[in-house]
Motif scaffolding. Structure first.
Motif, short mmCIF file in Angstrom:
data_model
loop_
_atom_site.label_atom_id
_atom_site.label_comp_id
_atom_site.label_asym_id
_atom_site.label_seq_id
_atom_site.Cartn_x
_atom_site.Cartn_y
_atom_site.Cartn_z
N UNK A 1 47.55 54.81 35.42
CA UNK A 1 46.00 54.64 35.51
C UNK A 1 45.96 53.29 34.68
N UNK A 2 46.42 53.09 33.56
CA UNK A 2 46.56 52.09 32.59
C UNK A 2 47.08 50.98 33.38
N UNK A 3 48.04 51.07 34.12
CA UNK A 3 48.79 49.88 34.84
C UNK A 3 47.70 49.29 36.07
N UNK A 4 47.16 50.40 36.72
CA UNK A 4 45.89 50.25 37.66
C UNK A 4 44.90 49.26 37.00
N UNK A 5 44.52 49.54 35.87
CA UNK A 5 43.52 48.83 35.39
C UNK A 5 43.94 47.36 35.01
N UNK A 6 45.19 47.22 34.71
CA UNK A 6 45.77 46.01 34.41
C UNK A 6 45.87 45.13 35.48
N UNK A 7 46.24 45.87 36.54
CA UNK A 7 46.40 45.04 37.91
C UNK A 7 44.88 44.49 38.27
N UNK A 8 44.04 45.48 38.10
CA UNK A 8 42.74 44.79 38.62
C UNK A 8 42.37 43.68 37.97
N UNK A 9 42.42 43.67 36.59
CA UNK A 9 42.36 42.48 35.81
C UNK A 9 43.12 41.22 36.28
N UNK A 10 44.35 41.68 36.54
CA UNK A 10 45.32 40.60 37.08
C UNK A 10 44.89 40.11 38.40
N UNK A 11 44.31 40.87 39.36
CA UNK A 11 43.80 40.48 40.59
C UNK A 11 42.56 39.69 40.77
N UNK A 12 41.82 40.03 39.40
CA UNK A 12 40.38 39.31 39.62
C UNK A 12 39.99 38.25 38.57
N UNK A 13 40.82 38.51 37.47
CA UNK A 13 40.44 37.53 36.26
C UNK A 13 40.99 36.41 36.35
N UNK A 14 40.55 35.06 36.16
CA UNK A 14 40.75 33.93 36.38
C UNK A 14 42.06 33.48 35.11
#
Length: 531
Positions: free
Chosen positions: A503-516
């Motif tokens: 779940x922590x990795x999921x949150x990280x990759x959400x940030x990776x996918x959408x944060x500039x």
């Protein structure tokens, strides 16, 4: 992001049919992993085309809708038993019953849709999916198991329940570890990398899991040979749920269970050992210890048997304002007919035993009629059967590992599942439900005894091996001796630490996918394998 199925240009429609057809085909393959077909080897390959298709789809919107189509078809097939159940026992017309299935499948389809969207974004940015995709998928499965009271039905790892060798690592990370490992293989096949290094790594992972399984089963078989055992008679009354509350049917119900008890005692005469008869969920068509005449008859049956009984029964209580509270209860009764203790079901079935959010959406009570308006219990999860800690798991509770974990940490040595799977009919539902009990046995290294009204009743060893199981839709009694193990597994001590890591990795990759910020960074997530 355009989430419409077609962009509005009719000429583009045919080009969309092939990806949608492939998503549909992947859903068929993945659904075949689970009962009634149970083609478990497909779990290693069924998701690979979907991962390749959605990651390379070219746009987040297209990936989302492909994932949604996959999820909708998959959950509609796996939960095929839902529409007939609410049609037959909920009284809904077929359009409404199919609508209920479609609504649930649409909600559940959001999870693979979000997975597809995220891996498309990661792949588009050049990120490696080899570990990212399994972590995201597993993190989303964990969210599905928690959100809105949780619905962890048909998690990916559950498809391996028939193969004890491959699921032994569940005693460290639960079913989520198996889901992750299966997604590793599927992702490796979708994007094999240079010289097929990812499939080689995935194969090595599964060889390690298989070796671990062999070592653990060998070790446990030695312990089971020396472990104390509890003799159990598992009763399967096979009473029609739509007739059990008919007053004329009450005496017949007790006679049916009395016959099964006598049959077991005749075939397996008492030898002075502690013994238990396990009844199904709400087996009594009356309120035990509240209705005098039928309670007296049942207690006489128990006294004649000279054995302990764990009896499923509805119960009620009135508060000082005369407000009625219903409970789905389990009573532990000694051979003299004395009540030793009681457990009330704590995790209720939404829309089956209560209507969630009815205070905010009162119209729900007008279109959804649950089997009863039950109250969640608050009693301790472990009952004492002489020197043995016994934990009842009533129906839906066997689906959730946290309930078994709580009981094991409180001293449970035996898990006793009481359920009424007659609602499923002749579908894949009873076998799907049984698979959860197999995982509870492995996760906590406890024997599981399971009494189901119409089947499948079973004795499951701490290795996850089905020692005995009943046929479906016949009155039956299983007799077995359940090994009693103590101690705590890594999973019992740590809980869902692995799933929470995902779940922590999921949150990280959400940030990776959408944060500039990440669009200009390169690091360990950057793909150097030429995917």
């Amino acid at each position: 992001m355009n989430l419409s199925f077609f962009s509005g240009n009719p000429g583009l429609a045919p080009s969309c049919l092939l990806p949608l057809s492939l998503a549909f085909f992947c859903a068929l393959l993945f659904a075949a992993v689970f009962p009634p077909l149970g083609l478990w080897p497909l779990a290693f390959v069924a998701l690979a085309p979907l991962i390749r298709l959605t990651a390379s789809s070219g746009s987040p919107g297209k990936a989302f809708r492909l994932g949604f189509v996959f999820g909708f078809i998959f959950f509609s097939l796996v939960l095929h038993w839902l529409a007939p159940t609410v049609r037959t026992f909920g009284g809904l017309p077929w359009p409404a019953a199919l609508g209920a299935l479609g609504l649930l499948a649409s909600y559940l389809a959001l999870y693979p849709a979000l997975f597809s969207l995220l891996i498309q974004k990661i792949h588009q940015r050049g990120g490696s999916l080899f570990l990212a995709a399994p972590a995201i998928w597993t993190g989303l499965e964990y969210i599905r198991a928690q959100l809105l009271s949780g619905f962890p039905w048909a998690l990916t790892g559950h498809g391996l329940a028939p193969i004890p060798l491959l699921i032994q690592s569940a005693d460290t990370g639960g079913v989520y570890l198996l889901s992750f490992a299966l997604l590793v293989m599927n992702t490796a096949l979708a994007f094999p990398g240079k010289a097929f290094k990812y499939p080689a790594a995935a194969l090595a992972l599964w060889l390690c899991l298989g070796l671990y399984g062999h070592i653990r089963i060998t070790e446990l078989e030695s312990r089971l040979n020396e472990a104390p055992r509890l003799a159990v008679g598992i009763l399967q009354g096979c009473m029609p749920p739509d007739q059990k509350w008919d007053p004329d049917f009450q005496a017949y119900t007790l006679e049916r269970y009395q016959d099964l008890i006598l049959k077991d005692l005749t075939a397996n005469p008492p030898s002075g050992e502690t013994r238990l008869f396990l009844w199904p969920e709400t087996a009594t068509p009356f309120y035990l210890f509240s209705e005098e005449a039928p309670t007296k008859k049942l207690l006489n049956i128990i006294r004649d048997s000279e054995v302990h009984h764990l009896v499923g029964s509805p119960a009620y209580a009135l508060d000082f304002q005369k407000k009625l509270s219903l409970f789905n209860a389990s009573y532990l009764i000694d051979p003299s007919g004395r009540l030793l203790s009681r457990y009330d079901k704590a995790h209720l079935v939404p829309f089956g035993e209560y209507v969630p959010l009815k205070d905010f959406f009162p119209f729900l009570e007008k279109i959804i009629v649950p089997a009863g308006y039950f109250t969640a219990g608050t009693r301790p999860p472990v009952l004492r059967l002489q020197n043995t800690g016994l934990a009842p798991l009533i129906c839906f509770e066997s689906v959730f590992p946290y309930i078994s974990r709580k009981a094991v940490l409180a001293g449970a040595e035996l898990l006793a599942v009481q359920t009424n799977d007659a609602w499923f009919g002749r579908s894949g539902g009873p076998r799907q439900h049984l698979d959860f009990s197999i995982f509870r046995a492995v996760e906590f290294r406890r024997s599981v005894v399971r009494s189901a009204n119409t089947g499948i009743s079973a004795l499951i060893l701490p290795t996850g091996i089905l020692a005995k199981e009943s046929p479906m839709d016949v009155p039956y009694v299983l007799h077995g001796k359940a090994p009693l193990l103590s101690g705590q597994t890594i999973y019992a001590r740590m809980g869902d630490f692995f799933a929470r890591t995902c779940l922590f990795v999921l949150v990280f990759y959400v940030a990776y996918a959408y944060l500039p910020f990440f669009s200009t960074k390169k690091g360990f997530i950057q793909n150097h394998a030429g995917e």
